[in-house]
Scaffold this motif. Structure first.
Motif, PDB file in Angstrom:
ATOM      1  N   GLN A 126       0.834  -1.222   0.000  1.00  0.00           N
ATOM      2  CA  GLN A 126       0.000   0.000   0.000  1.00  0.00           C
ATOM      3  C   GLN A 126       0.860   1.260   0.000  1.00  0.00           C
ATOM      4  OE1 GLN A 126      -2.069  -1.155   3.622  1.00  0.00           O
ATOM      5  NE2 GLN A 126      -3.984  -1.193   2.460  1.00  0.00           N
ATOM      6  N   LYS A 127       2.163   1.080   0.043  1.00  0.00           N
ATOM      7  CA  LYS A 127       3.063   2.245   0.136  1.00  0.00           C
ATOM      8  C   LYS A 127       3.212   2.921  -1.224  1.00  0.00           C
ATOM      9  CE  LYS A 127       4.861   1.716   4.439  1.00  0.00           C
ATOM     10  NZ  LYS A 127       5.518   0.560   4.987  1.00  0.00           N
ATOM     11  N   LEU A 128       3.467   4.224  -1.169  1.00  0.00           N
ATOM     12  CA  LEU A 128       3.544   5.014  -2.392  1.00  0.00           C
ATOM     13  C   LEU A 128       4.610   4.485  -3.358  1.00  0.00           C
ATOM     14  CD1 LEU A 128       2.658   7.439  -4.034  1.00  0.00           C
ATOM     15  CD2 LEU A 128       4.255   8.856  -2.723  1.00  0.00           C
ATOM     16  N   GLU A 129       5.786   4.204  -2.846  1.00  0.00           N
ATOM     17  CA  GLU A 129       6.871   3.784  -3.744  1.00  0.00           C
ATOM     18  C   GLU A 129       6.514   2.471  -4.431  1.00  0.00           C
ATOM     19  OE1 GLU A 129       9.265   5.554  -4.914  1.00  0.00           O
ATOM     20  OE2 GLU A 129       8.422   7.121  -3.627  1.00  0.00           O
ATOM     21  N   TYR A 130       5.869   1.567  -3.680  1.00  0.00           N
ATOM     22  CA  TYR A 130       5.469   0.275  -4.252  1.00  0.00           C
ATOM     23  C   TYR A 130       4.477   0.502  -5.398  1.00  0.00           C
ATOM     24  CZ  TYR A 130       3.559  -4.421  -4.635  1.00  0.00           C
ATOM     25  OH  TYR A 130       3.150  -5.648  -5.128  1.00  0.00           O
ATOM     26  N   LEU A 131       3.498   1.364  -5.166  1.00  0.00           N
ATOM     27  CA  LEU A 131       2.454   1.592  -6.185  1.00  0.00           C
ATOM     28  C   LEU A 131       3.015   2.333  -7.393  1.00  0.00           C
ATOM     29  CD1 LEU A 131      -0.476   2.469  -3.770  1.00  0.00           C
ATOM     30  CD2 LEU A 131      -0.208   0.374  -5.098  1.00  0.00           C
ATOM     31  N   LYS A 132       3.935   3.271  -7.142  1.00  0.00           N
ATOM     32  CA  LYS A 132       4.549   3.978  -8.268  1.00  0.00           C
ATOM     33  C   LYS A 132       5.373   3.015  -9.110  1.00  0.00           C
ATOM     34  CE  LYS A 132       6.536   8.049  -7.165  1.00  0.00           C
ATOM     35  NZ  LYS A 132       6.942   9.220  -6.379  1.00  0.00           N
ATOM     36  N   ASP A 133       6.044   2.104  -8.423  1.00  0.00           N
ATOM     37  CA  ASP A 133       6.850   1.126  -9.159  1.00  0.00           C
ATOM     38  C   ASP A 133       5.938   0.193  -9.967  1.00  0.00           C
ATOM     39  OD1 ASP A 133       9.464  -0.038  -9.689  1.00  0.00           O
ATOM     40  OD2 ASP A 133       8.571  -1.827  -8.764  1.00  0.00           O
TER      41      ASP A 133
END
Ligand code: FAD
Length: 520
Positions: A449-456
């Motif tokens: 759910q973290k931003l970096e994970y979703l951006k990736d």
């Protein structure tokens, strides 16, 4: 002068002095001297309020000033100053700030025009019932357009899922929802515009007058002018809506049914066709789940899917109260042609206005849990029909794993309802799908759910499309380089660039889109 007036005067003076020290006096004096009927504000709190957006993905950059215009002429005076200066400065219209990637911002040297902030002088929507249109200020929110037109028993034909967006903002993109298959996007339902160009000229444009500007501004990402008035086509407003959701475990059957439904245009058809993908417990948790109320519960495990992806078709039939005797029968006939899982029909019935305003209810719920003002790494893609099944395999059943962090919408549209002369970009096929990954990032959530994970994950989806040669187009596009923009526009690029040279030669407008070099 009262004590309150003295202290606000002092605060204002301190704010201006701080800004003058930070950016140099000449720009501020030039802006402050522009004679407008509305007003400029330099207050830090006002500058801060326009420097972020719904996406919350970029560190906020405060502009020099904010203009609260009262009229098109106010906007024109500001742009004429920017255009006529030795060093031009950026000017961006801001609708309701619901962009994702800072598209309505100007950076530090610009002036943001707060279009949606109601000001003394900005006109109320004016309905012409005989002519079936409404004239609205460019910053008007669609929810207010709806309220006004309903007073006359009328309503616009084409919508967005969420109504707290500005008319100028959605017309700069396209404005799509489940009605687009039949009526086209919102940009296909505009009769006339008033636009302030990047030269500071106020131009009226339509199919008959300044045609090139008219089509260019529609879907034009704010590059050629600020829309100060739009004339929107209306239809008699339905009173009620029968709202139905059904489930599928086969993607092929689901898309076959969706494509069948959007091929129907006569009297007997559904009025809205959308759908979404369920890769996890999303139906229960996602922010569009209010439909499945405690009275109408859904247990995903009760629908045979072996833990794999499910697809939900969402359709509505509009009707007038006088037709309530026949609507059941009409819906039944239409549903007979569909091949959904027969035990998975969920139906509700509500007022037209409540259906259109449905996402706002979810917003209020999320706000109450502090889950609205969080980063939104959204990705919206138009996927050609011929490759939607590859997209399903690679993304829904592949890259996403079994966690999505938000709803995933999917619905097809007919290209012949889009005017090729507009600036909006769609895939080169008769039918294409919107796939909208509407995710919210949580800093204290699970890794997925973290931003970096979703951006990736977004990056991997784009990479997958590229490698599989799926010619997707971004909706609400965001590109990092001009090379990517040229690829985005494809055949339309030369036209787009030449319009920029004609209507905004100093690159003043909507610099937050990052398509052209900054003003010089
Ligand atoms: P802003 O974000 O303020 O501005 C967007 C761009 O348009 C900027 O470049 C700005 O400079 C420019 N602009 C703004 N006003 C004007 C004007 N008057 N003249 C010229 N340029 C202008 N979109 C859909 O199509 N369908 C949907 O169902 C949908 N649902 C959404 C739901 C939510 C919760 C959110 C946050 C967004 C949704 N959107 C949807 C996206 C929406 O259309 C865009 O965010 C759009 O930019 C409108 O937002 P806004 O009015 O706040 O414009």
């Amino acid at each position: 002068m009262t004590r309150e007036m003295t202290s606000s005067f002092l605060i204002m003076t301190i704010a201006i002095c701080t800004l003058i020290i930070a950016v140099g006096p000449s720009e501020l004096l030039r802006i402050g001297a522009i004679d407008v009927d509305g007003h400029f504000t330099f207050k830090p709190s006002d500058l801060a309020s326009v420097s972020s957006d719904f996406g919350m993905l970029k560190s906020p950059e405060q502009p020099l000033a904010v203009l609260h215009p009262s009229s098109a002429e106010d906007v024109a005076r500001l742009i004429r100053t920017a255009y006529g200066s030795a060093t031009a400065f950026p000017v961006s219209a801001r609708g309701h700030g619901h962009s994702i990637n800072g598209q309505a911002s100007t950076g530090r040297n610009g002036v943001v025009v707060e279009m949606s902030h109601r000001n003394i002088g900005t006109p109320e929507p004016l309905v012409e019932p005989e002519e079936m249109y409404v004239d609205v200020w460019g910053g008007e929110l669609w929810v207010d357009v709806l309220k006004k037109t309903l007073e006359h028993g009328l309503a616009p034909k084409s919508w967005t899922d969420y109504l707290y967006l500005s008319v100028g903002g959605t017309l700069s993109n396209a404005g799509i929802s489940g009605q687009a298959f039949h009526h086209g996007p919102q940009i296909s339902n505009v009769l006339e515009l008033d636009v302030v160009t990047g030269r500071g000229e106020v131009k009226r444009c339509s199919e008959e007058e300044n045609t090139r500007l008219f089509h260019g501004v529609l879907g034009g990402l704010g590059q050629f002018g600020i829309i100060t008035r739009a004339r929107i086509s209306l239809e008699p407003a339905p009173q009620r809506v029968r709202w139905i959701r059904v489930l599928y475990s086969s993607f092929e059957v689901f898309t076959e049914d969706q494509e069948y439904l959007i091929s129907m245009h006569g009297q007997s058809k559904f009025d809205y066709v959308e759908g979404f993908v369920i890769v996890d417990e999303g139906l229960v948790n996602n922010w569009r789940s209010s439909f499945f109320s405690p009275r109408n519960p859904v247990k995903i495990s009760s629908v045979s899917s072996n833990g794999s992806v499910l697809y939900c078709l969402e359709i509505t039939k509009n009707y007038h109260e006088s037709e309530s005797d026949t609507v059941d029968q009409e819906v039944e006939i239409l549903m007979k042609k569909l091949n959904f899982i027969s035990t998975s029909v969920f139906t509700t019935d509500l007022q037209y206005v409540d259906f259109l305003d449905r996402v706002h209810k979810a917003e209020l719920r999320l706000r109450s849990k502090n889950l609205w003002e969080v980063p939104h790494p959204w990705l919206n893609l138009f996927v050609p029909k011929s490759r939607i099944s590859d997209f399903d395999k690679g993304v829904f059943k592949g890259i996403l794993g079994n966690k999505t962090s938000g709803p995933i919408l999917i619905y097809p549209m007919n290209k012949d309802k889009w005017d090729e002369r507009s600036s909006a970009v769609t895939p080169d096929e008769e039918v294409f799908y919107l796939v909208a990954l509407l995710r919210s990032a949580l800093s204290d959530g699970e890794e997925t759910q973290k931003l970096e994970y979703l951006k990736d994950q977004n990056r991997r989806i784009m990479e997958f499309c590229d490698q599989a040669k799926i010619n997707v187009k971004q909706y609400l596009p965001h590109h990092a380089t001009q090379e990517e923009w040229v690829a985005h526009y494809g055949d339309k690029w030369d036209q787009f660039r030449s319009m920029k040279a004609e209507f905004d030669p100093r690159h003043i407008l909507a610099t937050g889109q990052r398509i052209f070099q900054n003003p010089s």
